[in-house]
Design a protein around this motif. Structure first.
Motif, PDB file in Angstrom:
ATOM      1  N   UNK A  17       0.852  -1.184   0.000  1.00 40.72           N
ATOM      2  CA  UNK A  17       0.000   0.000   0.000  1.00 40.72           C
ATOM      3  C   UNK A  17       0.887   1.234   0.000  1.00 40.72           C
ATOM      4  N   UNK A  18       0.739   2.093  -1.017  1.00 42.58           N
ATOM      5  CA  UNK A  18       1.440   3.372  -1.075  1.00 42.58           C
ATOM      6  C   UNK A  18       0.662   4.354  -0.212  1.00 42.58           C
ATOM      7  N   UNK A  19       1.341   4.971   0.743  1.00 42.83           N
ATOM      8  CA  UNK A  19       0.660   5.830   1.707  1.00 42.83           C
ATOM      9  C   UNK A  19       1.247   7.234   1.710  1.00 42.83           C
ATOM     10  N   UNK A  20       0.392   8.196   2.010  1.00 46.70           N
ATOM     11  CA  UNK A  20       0.874   9.551   2.259  1.00 46.70           C
ATOM     12  C   UNK A  20       1.611   9.557   3.593  1.00 46.70           C
ATOM     13  N   UNK A  21       1.058   8.868   4.599  1.00 50.58           N
ATOM     14  CA  UNK A  21       1.708   8.701   5.897  1.00 50.58           C
ATOM     15  C   UNK A  21       1.368   7.337   6.467  1.00 50.58           C
TER      16      UNK A  21
END
Length: 77
Positions: A17-21
């Motif tokens: 999962x690519x996350x902002x934070x």
């Protein structure tokens, strides 16, 4: 800046999962996927790795049912 959470068992057919934070607190990761804005809670037992551009650690008071504890919180972004 972004963080990536790599999963042992896919969630919604995603192995990562690519996350902002992403925030590690206790035995879970609180992740905010990029472009989604919804926070996801991922158990550490389903995580094989984390990667991020910026890593910050702090000791923070965390509210749990029945009280408040102090623990190390790791922020990745």
């Amino acid at each position: 800046m972004s963080a990536t959470v790599f999963l042992d068992s896919p969630m919604d057919d995603d192995a990562s999962i690519e996350c902002a934070t992403a925030k590690v607190m206790g035995n879970v990761i609180w992740a905010v996927p990029e472009g989604d804005g919804r926070e996801r809670v991922i158990p550490l037992s389903n995580v094989t790795g984390l990667a991020g551009d910026v890593v910050e650690q702090e000791v923070d008071e965390v509210e749990y049912p029945g009280g408040r504890v102090t623990e190390l919180v790791t922020h990745l972004s």
